[in-house]
Design a protein around this motif. Structure first.
Motif, short mmCIF file in Angstrom:
data_model
loop_
_atom_site.label_atom_id
_atom_site.label_comp_id
_atom_site.label_asym_id
_atom_site.label_seq_id
_atom_site.Cartn_x
_atom_site.Cartn_y
_atom_site.Cartn_z
N UNK A 42 103.18 58.30 42.90
CA UNK A 42 103.02 59.91 43.17
C UNK A 42 104.41 60.31 43.51
N UNK A 43 104.69 61.72 43.54
CA UNK A 43 105.75 62.31 44.24
C UNK A 43 105.64 62.10 45.68
N UNK A 44 106.65 61.84 46.48
CA UNK A 44 106.77 61.49 47.74
C UNK A 44 107.72 62.05 48.77
N UNK A 45 107.90 61.72 49.94
CA UNK A 45 109.18 61.84 50.67
C UNK A 45 109.33 60.67 51.67
N UNK A 46 109.03 59.38 50.95
CA UNK A 46 109.16 58.21 51.38
C UNK A 46 110.69 57.77 51.75
N UNK A 47 110.63 57.10 53.24
CA UNK A 47 111.94 56.57 53.42
C UNK A 47 111.65 55.18 54.23
N UNK A 48 112.44 54.03 53.54
CA UNK A 48 111.93 52.70 53.66
C UNK A 48 112.61 52.39 55.59
N UNK A 52 108.23 55.56 59.82
CA UNK A 52 108.62 57.02 58.92
C UNK A 52 107.39 57.37 58.41
N UNK A 53 106.83 58.51 58.83
CA UNK A 53 105.89 59.24 58.23
C UNK A 53 106.14 60.08 57.01
N UNK A 54 105.36 59.96 56.09
CA UNK A 54 105.55 60.64 54.95
C UNK A 54 104.24 60.98 53.99
N UNK A 55 104.42 61.72 52.96
CA UNK A 55 103.28 62.05 52.14
C UNK A 55 103.47 61.72 50.73
N UNK A 56 102.22 61.32 49.97
CA UNK A 56 102.22 61.17 48.53
C UNK A 56 101.51 62.59 48.17
N UNK A 57 102.01 63.19 47.03
CA UNK A 57 101.35 64.36 46.51
C UNK A 57 100.46 64.13 45.25
N UNK A 58 99.00 64.32 45.31
CA UNK A 58 98.29 63.99 44.54
C UNK A 58 97.65 65.20 43.88
N UNK A 66 89.12 66.35 49.54
CA UNK A 66 90.74 65.69 49.33
C UNK A 66 91.45 66.71 48.66
N UNK A 67 92.50 67.18 49.28
CA UNK A 67 93.32 68.23 48.89
C UNK A 67 94.41 67.81 48.07
N UNK A 68 94.68 66.55 47.98
CA UNK A 68 95.70 65.73 47.06
C UNK A 68 96.90 65.20 48.10
N UNK A 69 96.78 65.44 49.14
CA UNK A 69 97.78 64.91 49.97
C UNK A 69 97.26 63.70 50.68
N UNK A 70 98.26 62.45 50.54
CA UNK A 70 98.07 61.24 51.35
C UNK A 70 98.89 61.18 52.20
N UNK A 71 98.58 60.99 53.56
CA UNK A 71 99.39 60.97 54.96
C UNK A 71 99.67 59.39 54.76
#
Length: 150
Positions: A42-48, A52-58, A66-71
């Motif tokens: 999924x699209x994301x703002x991941x950092x290894x 780090x907190x990030x989201x996946x957009x579904x 479920x609004x499509x955001x995976x925290x």
């Protein structure tokens, strides 16, 4: 998958094992480079980076909270060996672990999505849907993304 719960408070897990005909370094890139991760998951703002907190957009799921955001949050990293993240949203409070093991000229990938409370209807629904999703769609997309990566 772990067996259904009996009210004991134990949690269920989705477990997937797949051989990928690519070296661990290439598989690791697909897991940890945001643009590659977006190709197969999924699209994301991941950092290894641990913490780090990030989201996946579904896509939102109708009739489910479920609004499509995976925290998510990065919980553990061992380069080319292990990535563990929290996976929350839509009533879920779970973890996903990817473990890479070199095998011949490829990589054996183990995925565990853990922490589903099958006594909770939302968790049970997610467990059923995500179980087939991890095993089919996600793995198929990962194979395709790896085939495209140089």
């Amino acid at each position: 998958m772990t067996p259904p719960q009996d009210g004991s408070g134990e949690r269920a897990s989705i477990e997937v094992e797949e051989f990928l005909p690519h070296p661990p370094a290439k598989v690791w890139r697909a897991l940890t480079e945001p643009e590659l991760l977006a190709r197969w998951l999924m699209p994301n703002d991941f950092k290894p980076v641990v913490g780090h907190r990030f989201t996946f957009a579904s896509k939102p799921i109708p009739n489910v909270d479920f609004d499509g955001t995976v925290d998510c949050r990065v919980l553990a990293i061992e380069e080319e060996r292990l990535l563990r993240i929290s996976w929350g949203g839509g009533g879920l409070d779970t973890t996903v672990t990817w473990r890479l093991v070199p095998e011949g000229r490829g990589t054996r990938l183990f995925i565990e999505h853990a922490g589903f409370d099958l006594d909770d209807p939302v968790n049970a629904f997610a467990f059923r849907g995500m179980g087939s999703g991890w095993r089919t769609g996600v793995i198929r997309s990962l194979h395709a993304a790896l085939a495209e990566v140089g």
